[in-house]
Write an enzyme that holds these catalytic residues in place. Structure first.
Site, PDB file in Angstrom:
ATOM      1  N   CYS A  92       0.833  -1.201   0.000  1.00  0.00           N
ATOM      2  CA  CYS A  92       0.000   0.000   0.000  1.00  0.00           C
ATOM      3  C   CYS A  92       0.873   1.258   0.000  1.00  0.00           C
ATOM      4  O   CYS A  92       1.470   1.580  -1.014  1.00  0.00           O
ATOM      5  CB  CYS A  92      -1.000  -0.038   1.156  1.00  0.00           C
ATOM      6  SG  CYS A  92      -2.366   1.129   0.945  1.00  0.00           S
ATOM      7  N   HIS A 126      -3.119  -5.443   1.120  1.00  0.00           N
ATOM      8  CA  HIS A 126      -2.610  -5.721   2.468  1.00  0.00           C
ATOM      9  C   HIS A 126      -2.605  -7.224   2.780  1.00  0.00           C
ATOM     10  O   HIS A 126      -3.534  -7.724   3.411  1.00  0.00           O
ATOM     11  CB  HIS A 126      -3.475  -5.003   3.504  1.00  0.00           C
ATOM     12  CG  HIS A 126      -3.351  -3.526   3.473  1.00  0.00           C
ATOM     13  ND1 HIS A 126      -2.400  -2.845   4.196  1.00  0.00           N
ATOM     14  CD2 HIS A 126      -4.048  -2.587   2.780  1.00  0.00           C
ATOM     15  CE1 HIS A 126      -2.521  -1.551   3.967  1.00  0.00           C
ATOM     16  NE2 HIS A 126      -3.508  -1.367   3.109  1.00  0.00           N
ATOM     17  N   GLU A 158      -0.902  -8.657   4.960  1.00  0.00           N
ATOM     18  CA  GLU A 158      -0.747  -8.823   6.407  1.00  0.00           C
ATOM     19  C   GLU A 158      -2.087  -8.874   7.130  1.00  0.00           C
ATOM     20  O   GLU A 158      -2.149  -9.257   8.300  1.00  0.00           O
ATOM     21  CB  GLU A 158       0.135  -7.701   6.977  1.00  0.00           C
ATOM     22  CG  GLU A 158      -0.530  -6.352   7.115  1.00  0.00           C
ATOM     23  CD  GLU A 158      -0.613  -5.520   5.839  1.00  0.00           C
ATOM     24  OE1 GLU A 158      -1.009  -4.344   5.936  1.00  0.00           O
ATOM     25  OE2 GLU A 158      -0.288  -6.035   4.743  1.00  0.00           O
TER      26      GLU A 158
END
Length: 195
Positions: A82, A173, A175
């Site tokens: 990002c 993302h 994560e």
């Protein structure tokens, strides 16, 4: 043993830390994930992850602390998600400090504002994956003459993941999922650098 530094300036730092540790465990390798905030800490890393957040703020801190110089001088592989994608580029649609280690131009907030956040199935590295997009950027352009650049994923016509050398920039993302495959891919790139 390799060290993956999670740049702890802003964004989903703890999530990147947790999934990187999980990726290391899944790979069964000798490696560690650490939180880094300063240039001397980054200098001890074999790879660095830059998470999402406000790319202008992160860029200013990276410059002020000399982190950009350490990464460039030591050719440390970087994985940017990002805002990290924005920072890796040499150009963006907003005047801000950039790390500028990839020959890409990034469009900030290409998929809209925070309220426009979404999840979407994507294909990356030839596999199905769930992309989590929050104020996500996209690739505006890249230097097609560079042989070490490869597009890793698109969503519709927008490039959302790209690699140049051992550096990886993605708009979404990973994560925020339990899927470690993209982090494992980056760790493999780091391993290729230190061998």
């Amino acid at each position: 043993m390799i060290t993956i530094g999670i740049l702890n300036l802003q964004g989903a730092v703890s999530e990147h830390y947790d999934i990187t540790k999980k990726a290391i465990e899944n790979m069964g390798i000798e490696a560690e994930a650490i939180s880094v905030r300063y240039a001397d800490e980054v200098a001890n890393c074999d790879g660095v992850i830059i998470s999402g957040g406000e790319s202008t703020v992160i860029g200013k801190i990276i410059k002020e602390r000399g982190i950009d110089k350490v990464i460039k001088d030591n050719r440390i592989p970087v994985f940017g998600t990002c805002a990290g994608m924005v920072l890796l580029g040499k150009k963006t649609d907003f005047d801000q400090p950039l790390l500028g280690i990839m020959d890409i131009s990034v469009k900030r907030n290409a998929f809209g504002r925070q309220v426009d956040s979404f999840e979407s199935p994507i294909s990356i590295l030839g596999e199905d994956y769930l992309g989590v997009f929050i104020r996500a950027p996209s690739l505006d352009d890249y230097d097609k003459t560079k042989e070490d650049i490869k597009v890793l994923s698109k969503l519709d016509d927008e490039i959302i993941a790209i690699q140049q050398g051992h550096n990886i920039a993605i708009a979404f993302h990973p994560e925020l999922t339990d899927d470690t495959r993209i982090h494992e891919y980056f760790i493999e790139e780091v391993l290729n650098c230190v061998e």
